[in-house]
Scaffold this motif. Structure first.
Motif, PDB file in Angstrom:
ATOM      1  N   LEU A  70       0.823  -1.204   0.000  1.00 38.64           N
ATOM      2  CA  LEU A  70       0.000   0.000   0.000  1.00 38.64           C
ATOM      3  C   LEU A  70       0.865   1.265   0.000  1.00 38.64           C
ATOM      4  O   LEU A  70       0.552   2.240  -0.693  1.00 38.64           O
ATOM      5  CB  LEU A  70      -0.950  -0.005   1.192  1.00 38.64           C
ATOM      6  N   LEU A  71       1.962   1.263   0.762  1.00 41.33           N
ATOM      7  CA  LEU A  71       2.844   2.428   0.814  1.00 41.33           C
ATOM      8  C   LEU A  71       3.583   2.652  -0.498  1.00 41.33           C
ATOM      9  O   LEU A  71       3.897   3.790  -0.854  1.00 41.33           O
ATOM     10  CB  LEU A  71       3.845   2.284   1.961  1.00 41.33           C
ATOM     11  N   SER A  72       3.854   1.582  -1.226  1.00 39.99           N
ATOM     12  CA  SER A  72       4.582   1.711  -2.494  1.00 39.99           C
ATOM     13  C   SER A  72       3.652   1.996  -3.671  1.00 39.99           C
ATOM     14  O   SER A  72       4.118   2.207  -4.787  1.00 39.99           O
ATOM     15  CB  SER A  72       5.392   0.446  -2.775  1.00 39.99           C
ATOM     16  N   GLY A  73       2.349   1.979  -3.428  1.00 41.67           N
ATOM     17  CA  GLY A  73       1.394   2.244  -4.507  1.00 41.67           C
ATOM     18  C   GLY A  73       1.006   1.001  -5.283  1.00 41.67           C
ATOM     19  O   GLY A  73       0.252   1.091  -6.256  1.00 41.67           O
ATOM     20  N   ALA A  74       1.506  -0.147  -4.873  1.00 47.10           N
ATOM     21  CA  ALA A  74       1.148  -1.395  -5.554  1.00 47.10           C
ATOM     22  C   ALA A  74      -0.263  -1.827  -5.139  1.00 47.10           C
ATOM     23  O   ALA A  74      -0.828  -1.309  -4.173  1.00 47.10           O
ATOM     24  CB  ALA A  74       2.152  -2.497  -5.197  1.00 47.10           C
ATOM     25  N   GLU A  75      -0.795  -2.759  -5.876  1.00 50.73           N
ATOM     26  CA  GLU A  75      -2.131  -3.272  -5.568  1.00 50.73           C
ATOM     27  C   GLU A  75      -2.084  -4.105  -4.288  1.00 50.73           C
ATOM     28  O   GLU A  75      -1.159  -4.884  -4.072  1.00 50.73           O
ATOM     29  CB  GLU A  75      -2.620  -4.133  -6.729  1.00 50.73           C
ATOM     30  N   ALA A  76      -3.085  -3.931  -3.451  1.00 47.54           N
ATOM     31  CA  ALA A  76      -3.163  -4.694  -2.207  1.00 47.54           C
ATOM     32  C   ALA A  76      -3.441  -6.162  -2.508  1.00 47.54           C
ATOM     33  O   ALA A  76      -4.001  -6.501  -3.553  1.00 47.54           O
ATOM     34  CB  ALA A  76      -4.271  -4.130  -1.322  1.00 47.54           C
ATOM     35  N   LEU A  77      -3.033  -7.018  -1.598  1.00 42.72           N
ATOM     36  CA  LEU A  77      -3.351  -8.435  -1.726  1.00 42.72           C
ATOM     37  C   LEU A  77      -4.865  -8.619  -1.647  1.00 42.72           C
ATOM     38  O   LEU A  77      -5.536  -7.949  -0.854  1.00 42.72           O
ATOM     39  CB  LEU A  77      -2.688  -9.244  -0.606  1.00 42.72           C
ATOM     40  N   ALA A  78      -5.384  -9.517  -2.450  1.00 46.37           N
ATOM     41  CA  ALA A  78      -6.817  -9.822  -2.430  1.00 46.37           C
ATOM     42  C   ALA A  78      -7.139 -10.638  -1.176  1.00 46.37           C
ATOM     43  O   ALA A  78      -6.258 -11.273  -0.591  1.00 46.37           O
ATOM     44  CB  ALA A  78      -7.205 -10.606  -3.675  1.00 46.37           C
ATOM     45  N   ALA A  79      -8.394 -10.605  -0.778  1.00 45.52           N
ATOM     46  CA  ALA A  79      -8.825 -11.320   0.430  1.00 45.52           C
ATOM     47  C   ALA A  79      -8.466 -12.798   0.375  1.00 45.52           C
ATOM     48  O   ALA A  79      -8.073 -13.385   1.386  1.00 45.52           O
ATOM     49  CB  ALA A  79     -10.315 -11.140   0.638  1.00 45.52           C
ATOM     50  N   ASP A  80      -8.556 -13.421  -0.804  1.00 43.28           N
ATOM     51  CA  ASP A  80      -8.249 -14.858  -0.900  1.00 43.28           C
ATOM     52  C   ASP A  80      -6.748 -15.140  -0.834  1.00 43.28           C
ATOM     53  O   ASP A  80      -6.334 -16.280  -0.728  1.00 43.28           O
ATOM     54  CB  ASP A  80      -8.872 -15.473  -2.141  1.00 43.28           C
ATOM     55  N   GLU A  81      -5.925 -14.089  -0.874  1.00 47.61           N
ATOM     56  CA  GLU A  81      -4.480 -14.246  -0.716  1.00 47.61           C
ATOM     57  C   GLU A  81      -4.045 -14.046   0.740  1.00 47.61           C
ATOM     58  O   GLU A  81      -2.907 -14.320   1.098  1.00 47.61           O
ATOM     59  CB  GLU A  81      -3.734 -13.240  -1.594  1.00 47.61           C
ATOM     60  N   LEU A  82      -4.951 -13.563   1.559  1.00 48.83           N
ATOM     61  CA  LEU A  82      -4.649 -13.302   2.967  1.00 48.83           C
ATOM     62  C   LEU A  82      -5.051 -14.512   3.803  1.00 48.83           C
ATOM     63  O   LEU A  82      -6.069 -14.528   4.473  1.00 48.83           O
ATOM     64  CB  LEU A  82      -5.393 -12.050   3.437  1.00 48.83           C
ATOM     65  N   VAL A  83      -4.232 -15.536   3.730  1.00 48.12           N
ATOM     66  CA  VAL A  83      -4.527 -16.802   4.401  1.00 48.12           C
ATOM     67  C   VAL A  83      -3.507 -17.030   5.507  1.00 48.12           C
ATOM     68  O   VAL A  83      -2.305 -16.918   5.284  1.00 48.12           O
ATOM     69  CB  VAL A  83      -4.496 -17.977   3.394  1.00 48.12           C
ATOM     70  N   VAL A  84      -4.006 -17.320   6.687  1.00 51.63           N
ATOM     71  CA  VAL A  84      -3.147 -17.588   7.838  1.00 51.63           C
ATOM     72  C   VAL A  84      -3.470 -18.985   8.357  1.00 51.63           C
ATOM     73  O   VAL A  84      -4.634 -19.345   8.515  1.00 51.63           O
ATOM     74  CB  VAL A  84      -3.390 -16.548   8.961  1.00 51.63           C
ATOM     75  N   ARG A  85      -2.433 -19.761   8.601  1.00 55.25           N
ATOM     76  CA  ARG A  85      -2.620 -21.115   9.147  1.00 55.25           C
ATOM     77  C   ARG A  85      -3.241 -21.046  10.535  1.00 55.25           C
ATOM     78  O   ARG A  85      -2.914 -20.185  11.335  1.00 55.25           O
ATOM     79  CB  ARG A  85      -1.254 -21.790   9.249  1.00 55.25           C
ATOM     80  N   ALA A  86      -4.139 -21.959  10.772  1.00 50.94           N
ATOM     81  CA  ALA A  86      -4.772 -22.049  12.093  1.00 50.94           C
ATOM     82  C   ALA A  86      -4.914 -23.520  12.467  1.00 50.94           C
ATOM     83  O   ALA A  86      -5.014 -24.380  11.611  1.00 50.94           O
ATOM     84  CB  ALA A  86      -6.142 -21.382  12.071  1.00 50.94           C
ATOM     85  N   GLU A  87      -4.890 -23.768  13.764  1.00 52.06           N
ATOM     86  CA  GLU A  87      -5.018 -25.135  14.267  1.00 52.06           C
ATOM     87  C   GLU A  87      -6.091 -25.154  15.346  1.00 52.06           C
ATOM     88  O   GLU A  87      -6.051 -24.366  16.288  1.00 52.06           O
ATOM     89  CB  GLU A  87      -3.685 -25.585  14.866  1.00 52.06           C
TER      90      GLU A  87
END
Length: 51
Positions: free
Chosen positions: A27-44
């Protein structure tokens, strides 16, 4: 200890932090933000004996 034992979710906090830093850097560099489906965090899921 808690009685009965509680079921909880353990998150990959390092992975979450890395995603946050990457998103802010984009976001600071002006690039496109990651899409919601790319924001994946492992959970157990940590099941307890209370059911």
């Amino acid at each position: 200890m808690v009685e009965p034992p509680l079921t909880s979710v353990a998150l990959d906090t390092r992975g979450l932090g890395a995603l946050a830093i990457e998103q802010v850097a984009r976001l600071l560099s002006g690039a496109e933000a990651l899409a919601a489906d790319e924001l994946v965090v492992r959970a157990e899921l940590r099941l307890s004996g209370s059911a």
